[in-house]
Enzyme design. Structure first.
Site, PDB file in Angstrom:
ATOM      1  N   ASP A 165       0.895  -1.278   0.090  1.00 43.65           N
ATOM      2  CA  ASP A 165       0.048   0.168  -0.015  1.00 43.65           C
ATOM      3  C   ASP A 165       0.986   1.193   0.090  1.00 43.65           C
ATOM      4  O   ASP A 165       2.122   1.200   0.386  1.00 43.65           O
ATOM      5  CB  ASP A 165      -0.843  -0.123   1.200  1.00 43.65           C
ATOM      6  CG  ASP A 165      -2.065   0.921   1.194  1.00 43.65           C
ATOM      7  OD1 ASP A 165      -2.354   1.389   0.062  1.00 43.65           O
ATOM      8  OD2 ASP A 165      -2.536   0.950   2.151  1.00 43.65           O
ATOM      9  N   GLY A 166       0.221   2.326  -0.499  1.00 40.14           N
ATOM     10  CA  GLY A 166       0.874   3.716  -0.572  1.00 40.14           C
ATOM     11  C   GLY A 166       1.684   4.153  -1.709  1.00 40.14           C
ATOM     12  O   GLY A 166       2.158   5.107  -1.835  1.00 40.14           O
ATOM     13  N   ASN A 167       1.251   3.422  -2.899  1.00 38.69           N
ATOM     14  CA  ASN A 167       1.852   4.168  -4.011  1.00 38.69           C
ATOM     15  C   ASN A 167       1.423   5.360  -4.606  1.00 38.69           C
ATOM     16  O   ASN A 167       2.222   6.028  -5.053  1.00 38.69           O
ATOM     17  CB  ASN A 167       1.553   2.816  -5.086  1.00 38.69           C
ATOM     18  CG  ASN A 167       1.820   1.551  -5.311  1.00 38.69           C
ATOM     19  OD1 ASN A 167       2.760   1.443  -4.261  1.00 38.69           O
ATOM     20  ND2 ASN A 167       1.536   0.446  -6.055  1.00 38.69           N
ATOM     21  N   ASN A 176     -11.021  -2.525  -5.506  1.00 40.60           N
ATOM     22  CA  ASN A 176     -10.201  -1.542  -6.285  1.00 40.60           C
ATOM     23  C   ASN A 176     -10.683  -1.268  -7.980  1.00 40.60           C
ATOM     24  O   ASN A 176     -10.361  -0.366  -8.491  1.00 40.60           O
ATOM     25  CB  ASN A 176      -8.812  -1.933  -6.703  1.00 40.60           C
ATOM     26  CG  ASN A 176      -7.796  -1.929  -5.419  1.00 40.60           C
ATOM     27  OD1 ASN A 176      -6.991  -2.734  -5.298  1.00 40.60           O
ATOM     28  ND2 ASN A 176      -8.209  -0.854  -4.488  1.00 40.60           N
ATOM     29  N   ARG A 196     -12.077   2.353  -8.492  1.00 40.21           N
ATOM     30  CA  ARG A 196     -11.204   3.521  -8.662  1.00 40.21           C
ATOM     31  C   ARG A 196     -11.610   4.082 -10.011  1.00 40.21           C
ATOM     32  O   ARG A 196     -12.117   3.307 -10.873  1.00 40.21           O
ATOM     33  CB  ARG A 196      -9.766   3.000  -8.619  1.00 40.21           C
ATOM     34  CG  ARG A 196      -9.435   2.746  -7.188  1.00 40.21           C
ATOM     35  CD  ARG A 196      -8.037   2.497  -7.048  1.00 40.21           C
ATOM     36  NE  ARG A 196      -7.922   2.009  -5.565  1.00 40.21           N
ATOM     37  CZ  ARG A 196      -6.497   2.085  -4.943  1.00 40.21           C
ATOM     38  NH1 ARG A 196      -5.474   2.654  -5.674  1.00 40.21           N
ATOM     39  NH2 ARG A 196      -6.453   1.902  -3.687  1.00 40.21           N
ATOM     40  N   GLU A 205       0.641 -13.055  12.590  1.00 46.48           N
ATOM     41  CA  GLU A 205       1.074 -12.129  13.097  1.00 46.48           C
ATOM     42  C   GLU A 205       1.052 -10.905  12.342  1.00 46.48           C
ATOM     43  O   GLU A 205       1.324 -10.923  10.945  1.00 46.48           O
ATOM     44  CB  GLU A 205       2.631 -12.413  13.587  1.00 46.48           C
ATOM     45  CG  GLU A 205       2.784 -13.503  14.410  1.00 46.48           C
ATOM     46  CD  GLU A 205       2.350 -13.156  15.857  1.00 46.48           C
ATOM     47  OE1 GLU A 205       2.218 -12.113  16.280  1.00 46.48           O
ATOM     48  OE2 GLU A 205       1.871 -14.090  16.686  1.00 46.48           O
TER      49      GLU A 205
HETATM   50  C1  IPE Z   1      -5.427  -2.735  -0.251  1.00 49.61           C
HETATM   51  O1  IPE Z   1      -5.194  -1.507  -0.644  1.00 49.61           O
HETATM   52  C2  IPE Z   1      -5.402  -3.214  -1.638  1.00 49.61           C
HETATM   53  C3  IPE Z   1      -3.976  -3.395  -2.171  1.00 49.61           C
HETATM   54  C4  IPE Z   1      -3.023  -3.085  -1.896  1.00 49.61           C
HETATM   55  C5  IPE Z   1      -4.215  -4.057  -3.572  1.00 49.61           C
HETATM   56  P1  IPE Z   1      -6.265  -0.142  -0.553  1.00 49.61           P
HETATM   57  O2  IPE Z   1      -5.545   1.074  -0.619  1.00 49.61           O
HETATM   58  O3  IPE Z   1      -7.118  -0.460  -1.791  1.00 49.61           O
HETATM   59  O4  IPE Z   1      -7.087  -0.538   0.786  1.00 49.61           O
HETATM   60  P2  IPE Z   1      -7.870   0.606   1.656  1.00 49.61           P
HETATM   61  O5  IPE Z   1      -9.214   1.242   0.513  1.00 49.61           O
HETATM   62  O6  IPE Z   1      -6.917   1.812   1.989  1.00 49.61           O
HETATM   63  O7  IPE Z   1      -8.540  -0.057   2.659  1.00 49.61           O
HETATM   64  C1  IPE Z   2      -1.770   0.266  -3.361  1.00 50.65           C
HETATM   65  O1  IPE Z   2      -1.254   1.798  -3.483  1.00 50.65           O
HETATM   66  C2  IPE Z   2      -1.892  -0.399  -4.552  1.00 50.65           C
HETATM   67  C3  IPE Z   2      -3.206  -0.656  -5.047  1.00 50.65           C
HETATM   68  C4  IPE Z   2      -4.161  -0.614  -4.164  1.00 50.65           C
HETATM   69  C5  IPE Z   2      -3.461  -0.967  -6.290  1.00 50.65           C
HETATM   70  P1  IPE Z   2      -2.753   2.939  -3.430  1.00 50.65           P
HETATM   71  O2  IPE Z   2      -3.111   2.751  -4.881  1.00 50.65           O
HETATM   72  O3  IPE Z   2      -3.735   2.229  -2.581  1.00 50.65           O
HETATM   73  O4  IPE Z   2      -1.945   4.006  -2.584  1.00 50.65           O
HETATM   74  P2  IPE Z   2      -2.549   5.086  -1.694  1.00 50.65           P
HETATM   75  O5  IPE Z   2      -2.912   4.274  -0.746  1.00 50.65           O
HETATM   76  O6  IPE Z   2      -3.650   5.733  -2.363  1.00 50.65           O
HETATM   77  O7  IPE Z   2      -1.242   6.046  -1.133  1.00 50.65           O
HETATM   78 MG    MG Z   3      -4.335   2.341  -0.636  1.00 51.84          MG
END
Ligand code: IPE
Ligand code: IPE
Ligand code: MG
Length: 236
Positions: free
Chosen positions: A16-18, A64, A67, A199
């Site tokens: 997460d966090g891209n 997802n 989006r 964990e």
């Molecule tokens: C979880 O991340 C899904 C992936 C990393 C593929 P999200 O960014 O979609 O999750 P939420 O919406 O913050 O819970």
């Molecule tokens: C995780 O990164 C990848 C996917 C869910 C596909 P995000 O796209 O959720 O990145 P943030 O949470 O918006 O930073």
């Molecule tokens: Mg995310």
């Protein structure tokens, strides 16, 4: 019985966090997804070097799809490029690829690429890399139960074991350690059945910056945990 954990046999990562990584650099979100995908190989390499046998990566959830379509399309392209670019490298690494989740709604071309990558790496034994793409834990449980019912299972045949055997993770051990990057503390529908005794470890670091050193920290911390599985602690 409790047991002192050492190197996890199965690590699962919520990458997460891209998007926030990209925003921090004033780049489009897709640049963050590309950077995130480019980070995968070094983490697979480090897991294999540490003796981790299964690595599961959460790449795209069933949620997802909500989006904007440009981001969803971009993510499909990025996975396709990843397979083109990395399958041979992963193969050399001794990684066996698996897909977790539903294939429906994924284009026929991409489905074929996934199938070819799985086929090419199917005899590898060093590490299993499971990519959860169009994966949702609830959807996976629904699919498993539907399959059992479709086969005419009786109520007695619906057991924890038979459900586990029909999930897309069938044959894999449950994750010992679940890592989530970007400072969030939730599963977001990832491996909800399999995570019963996992964990957890989280870090504020965004996925594209998550390094082999962070991974070693997570594994070291895991090594300090005591897993009880509902039993008693070693000290009692
Ligand atoms: C979880 O991340 C899904 C992936 C990393 C593929 P999200 O960014 O979609 O999750 P939420 O919406 O913050 O819970
Ligand atoms: C995780 O990164 C990848 C996917 C869910 C596909 P995000 O796209 O959720 O990145 P943030 O949470 O918006 O930073
Ligand atoms: Mg995310």
């Amino acid at each position: 019985m409790s047991q002192r954990a050492r190197v996890p046999r199965h690590i699962a990562i919520i990458m997460d966090g891209n998007g926030r990584w990209a925003r921090q650099r004033r780049l489009p979100r897709l640049a963050g997804h590309r950077a995130g995908t480019e980070n995968i190989r070094r983490i697979v390499t480090e897991c294999a070097a540490q003796g981790v046998q299964y690595l599961t990566l959460y790449a795209f959830s069933t949620e997802n799809w909500s989006r904007p379509s440009a981001e969803v399309d971009g993510l499909m392209h990025i996975l396709s490029d990843f397979i083109d670019r990395e399958t041979v490298n992963l193969h050399r690494e001794g990684a066996r690829l698996r897909h977790l989740g539903r294939l429906e709604n994924i284009s026929a071309t991409l489905q074929q690429k996934i199938a070819d990558a799985i086929e090419m790496t199917s005899a590898n034994t060093r590490i299993t890399l499971a990519v959860a793409f169009n994966y949702g834990g609830r959807a996976d449980i629904v699919d498993a139960v539907r399959e059992l019912v479709a086969r005419g299972a009786t109520p007695e045949e619906i057991t924890e074991e038979s459900i586990s055997d029909h999930l897309s993770t069938r044959g894999m051990p449950d994750p010992d350690l679940i890592i989530r990057t970007s400072g969030e503390w939730r599963l977001s529908n990832f491996l909800i059945w399999q995570a019963a005794y996992s964990e957890y470890w989280t870090t504020p670091v965004y996925w594209p910056d998550f390094s082999p050193e962070h991974l070693r920290q997570a594994i070291d911390d895991y090594g300090q945990r005591e897993r009880r599985f509902g039993g008693l602690s070693e000290e009692t």
